[in-house]
Design a protein around this motif. Structure first.
Motif, PDB file in Angstrom:
ATOM      1  N   ASP A   1       0.831  -1.204   0.000  1.00 62.30           N
ATOM      2  CA  ASP A   1       0.000   0.000   0.000  1.00 62.30           C
ATOM      3  C   ASP A   1       0.866   1.254   0.000  1.00 62.30           C
ATOM      4  OD1 ASP A   1      -2.427  -1.369  -0.035  1.00 62.30           O
ATOM      5  OD2 ASP A   1      -2.736  -1.225   2.135  1.00 62.30           O
ATOM      6  N   GLU A   2       1.872   1.252   0.831  1.00 61.19           N
ATOM      7  CA  GLU A   2       2.756   2.413   0.910  1.00 61.19           C
ATOM      8  C   GLU A   2       3.604   2.551  -0.354  1.00 61.19           C
ATOM      9  OE1 GLU A   2       4.458   5.848   2.170  1.00 61.19           O
ATOM     10  OE2 GLU A   2       2.721   4.804   3.030  1.00 61.19           O
ATOM     11  N   LEU A   3       4.054   1.425  -0.877  1.00 62.66           N
ATOM     12  CA  LEU A   3       4.886   1.442  -2.089  1.00 62.66           C
ATOM     13  C   LEU A   3       4.128   2.043  -3.268  1.00 62.66           C
ATOM     14  CD1 LEU A   3       7.620   0.502  -3.356  1.00 62.66           C
ATOM     15  CD2 LEU A   3       6.406  -1.594  -4.022  1.00 62.66           C
ATOM     16  N   VAL A   4       2.911   1.566  -3.515  1.00 59.49           N
ATOM     17  CA  VAL A   4       2.156   2.083  -4.660  1.00 59.49           C
ATOM     18  C   VAL A   4       1.762   3.544  -4.437  1.00 59.49           C
ATOM     19  CG1 VAL A   4       1.338  -0.203  -5.358  1.00 59.49           C
ATOM     20  CG2 VAL A   4      -0.078   1.195  -3.854  1.00 59.49           C
ATOM     21  N   LYS A   5       1.528   3.925  -3.187  1.00 55.87           N
ATOM     22  CA  LYS A   5       1.216   5.324  -2.892  1.00 55.87           C
ATOM     23  C   LYS A   5       2.383   6.227  -3.278  1.00 55.87           C
ATOM     24  CE  LYS A   5       0.034   8.449   0.927  1.00 55.87           C
ATOM     25  NZ  LYS A   5      -0.200   8.550   2.389  1.00 55.87           N
ATOM     26  N   GLN A   6       3.587   5.821  -2.896  1.00 52.77           N
ATOM     27  CA  GLN A   6       4.770   6.619  -3.209  1.00 52.77           C
ATOM     28  C   GLN A   6       4.976   6.740  -4.712  1.00 52.77           C
ATOM     29  OE1 GLN A   6       7.984   4.680  -1.160  1.00 52.77           O
ATOM     30  NE2 GLN A   6       7.236   5.261   0.886  1.00 52.77           N
ATOM     31  N   HIS A   7       4.853   5.627  -5.426  1.00 54.81           N
ATOM     32  CA  HIS A   7       5.117   5.657  -6.862  1.00 54.81           C
ATOM     33  C   HIS A   7       3.995   6.331  -7.646  1.00 54.81           C
ATOM     34  CE1 HIS A   7       8.370   2.891  -5.868  1.00 54.81           C
ATOM     35  NE2 HIS A   7       8.846   3.126  -7.064  1.00 54.81           N
ATOM     36  N   SER A   8       2.773   6.223  -7.175  1.00 51.22           N
ATOM     37  CA  SER A   8       1.679   6.896  -7.868  1.00 51.22           C
ATOM     38  C   SER A   8       1.810   8.410  -7.762  1.00 51.22           C
ATOM     39  CB  SER A   8       0.325   6.446  -7.313  1.00 51.22           C
ATOM     40  OG  SER A   8       0.169   6.822  -5.960  1.00 51.22           O
ATOM     41  N   GLN A   9       2.425   8.877  -6.684  1.00 50.44           N
ATOM     42  CA  GLN A   9       2.620  10.320  -6.506  1.00 50.44           C
ATOM     43  C   GLN A   9       3.742  10.859  -7.386  1.00 50.44           C
ATOM     44  OE1 GLN A   9       3.223  10.493  -2.248  1.00 50.44           O
ATOM     45  NE2 GLN A   9       1.033  10.670  -1.808  1.00 50.44           N
ATOM     46  N   SER A  10       4.722  10.003  -7.696  1.00 50.63           N
ATOM     47  CA  SER A  10       5.880  10.469  -8.468  1.00 50.63           C
ATOM     48  C   SER A  10       5.755  10.186  -9.966  1.00 50.63           C
ATOM     49  CB  SER A  10       7.162   9.810  -7.932  1.00 50.63           C
ATOM     50  OG  SER A  10       7.083   8.397  -8.044  1.00 50.63           O
ATOM     51  N   PHE A  11       4.788   9.371 -10.364  1.00 49.06           N
ATOM     52  CA  PHE A  11       4.626   8.993 -11.771  1.00 49.06           C
ATOM     53  C   PHE A  11       3.613   9.918 -12.436  1.00 49.06           C
ATOM     54  CE2 PHE A  11       2.574   5.787 -14.805  1.00 49.06           C
ATOM     55  CZ  PHE A  11       3.533   5.988 -15.791  1.00 49.06           C
ATOM     56  N   SER A  12       3.907  10.373 -13.637  1.00 50.33           N
ATOM     57  CA  SER A  12       3.029  11.331 -14.313  1.00 50.33           C
ATOM     58  C   SER A  12       1.731  10.704 -14.809  1.00 50.33           C
ATOM     59  CB  SER A  12       3.755  11.966 -15.506  1.00 50.33           C
ATOM     60  OG  SER A  12       3.955  11.014 -16.542  1.00 50.33           O
ATOM     61  N   GLY A  13       1.731   9.373 -14.983  1.00 50.43           N
ATOM     62  CA  GLY A  13       0.555   8.691 -15.490  1.00 50.43           C
ATOM     63  C   GLY A  13      -0.151   7.875 -14.425  1.00 50.43           C
ATOM     64  N   GLN A  14      -0.736   6.762 -14.882  1.00 49.88           N
ATOM     65  CA  GLN A  14      -1.436   5.842 -14.000  1.00 49.88           C
ATOM     66  C   GLN A  14      -0.803   4.453 -14.124  1.00 49.88           C
ATOM     67  OE1 GLN A  14      -4.130   6.852 -12.052  1.00 49.88           O
ATOM     68  NE2 GLN A  14      -3.709   8.914 -12.825  1.00 49.88           N
ATOM     69  N   PHE A  15      -0.909   3.660 -13.061  1.00 54.17           N
ATOM     70  CA  PHE A  15      -0.462   2.272 -13.195  1.00 54.17           C
ATOM     71  C   PHE A  15      -1.383   1.341 -12.412  1.00 54.17           C
ATOM     72  CE2 PHE A  15       2.107   3.695  -9.519  1.00 54.17           C
ATOM     73  CZ  PHE A  15       1.910   2.655  -8.620  1.00 54.17           C
ATOM     74  N   SER A  16      -1.390   0.093 -12.867  1.00 50.42           N
ATOM     75  CA  SER A  16      -2.108  -0.993 -12.196  1.00 50.42           C
ATOM     76  C   SER A  16      -1.088  -2.049 -11.810  1.00 50.42           C
ATOM     77  CB  SER A  16      -3.140  -1.627 -13.140  1.00 50.42           C
ATOM     78  OG  SER A  16      -4.020  -0.674 -13.663  1.00 50.42           O
ATOM     79  N   LEU A  17      -1.355  -2.748 -10.717  1.00 49.17           N
ATOM     80  CA  LEU A  17      -0.400  -3.762 -10.251  1.00 49.17           C
ATOM     81  C   LEU A  17      -1.158  -4.959  -9.685  1.00 49.17           C
ATOM     82  CD1 LEU A  17       2.815  -3.045  -8.204  1.00 49.17           C
ATOM     83  CD2 LEU A  17       1.287  -4.878  -7.503  1.00 49.17           C
TER      84      LEU A  17
END
Length: 286
Positions: free
Chosen positions: A13-29
């Motif tokens: 949960d924390e990992l995807v939160k951090q990366h979603s904030q720094s990535f310009s787009g969207q991602f699914s995992l």
């Protein structure tokens, strides 16, 4: 020491939160641990244009027809000039009238993501059989609509209506896990599919930072994967093996990135690579 499911959930949960904030787009995992059956999904049920990841269900659908005796891996097909399309692969660079076998086409489709081989296979297998595979497995966010890299004048009716190929990260993970468990094909064809996926040459995303070099890492991993990209989109879907056994499965789709390049450090590619490294180091390091 391996984390508990609750600890793994909190970490992811924390990992995807951090990366979603720094990535310009969207991602699914989507993630699955074969040893514990722990799974994790982030925005994973969202249907997304899959680019070349659509070649994974086409591989499975073709081998199911082989299993039923409807297709033969040794059957050869003529490469016609009108079938050659650009993009990834090598067949569009070769002379027409080449006679690749069905197995050759499947291999080229996966290991160099050959679009011409893919379109030939769509003709051989049929769009309806791939979609029947999705229906039979209750994969409601996935569909094959059309061939790849066609000019607009060759669009089918669905494309003309604006429909596109779709898959979700969760559906893709489901296919990979079922394949690894031998629940989609018989043993010989399951092994063939995985062997082909292990030969993929486009491994610059999910496998980028993983210990896959057997000469450097005694506890090396093997990656059976299919990636896909178009401008602003980068996806990777993999079975990760250790000592010939499935260890975990990971699917990451990235889209809507502001970086539209095909560089070796494209933003979506690097986001996948960093997420994959972090997941391995914190949850699966040997």
């Amino acid at each position: 020491m391996k984390r508990s499911p609750q600890e793994s959930q909190a970490y992811l949960d924390e990992l995807v939160k951090q990366h979603s904030q720094s990535f310009s787009g969207q991602f699914s995992l989507s993630l699955y641990d074969f040893s514990t059956a722990f799974s994790y999904h982030y925005q994973a049920n969202k249907p997304i244009y899959p680019a070349s990841v659509i070649k994974l269900p086409l591989l499975i659908a073709a081998l199911k027809e082989v299993e039923k005796g409807q297709l033969d891996l040794t059957q050869r097909y003529s490469l016609e000039s009108e079938a050659q399309v650009s993009g990834s692969g090598v067949l569009y660079r070769l002379d027409a009238k080449l006679q690749p076998s069905l197995k050759d086409l499947l291999t080229l489709m996966i290991i160099v993501s050959d679009n011409t081989a893919t379109n030939m296979l769509i003709d051989i297998v049929g769009i309806s059989r791939v979609n029947q595979l999705f229906v039979s497995l209750e994969l409601q966010q996935s569909r094959l609509v059309a061939k790849l890299q066609l000019p607009k004048e060759k669009f089918n009716e669905a494309q003309k209506r604006g429909e596109r190929n779709l898959m979700s990260a969760q559906d893709t993970l489901f296919l990979l896990v079922k394949l690894a468990k031998g629940e989609l094909l018989n043993q010989a064809l399951s092994e063939l599919a995985i062997t082909i996926l292990k030969q993929q040459q486009l491994t610059e995303a999910l496998a980028r930072y993983l210990p896959t070099d057997k000469e450097l890492y005694p506890n090396h991993l093997e990656i059976a994967s299919k990636s896909g990209c178009v401008r602003g989109i980068w996806h990777d879907a993999a079975l990760i093996y250790h000592q010939d056994k499935p260890y975990y499965a990971l699917v990451i789709f990235s889209h809507e990135a502001s970086d539209k390049s095909y560089s070796w450090e494209q933003e979506g590619m690097m986001t996948i690579a960093r997420l994959s490294r972090a997941i391995y180091q914190e949850l699966f390091a040997l």
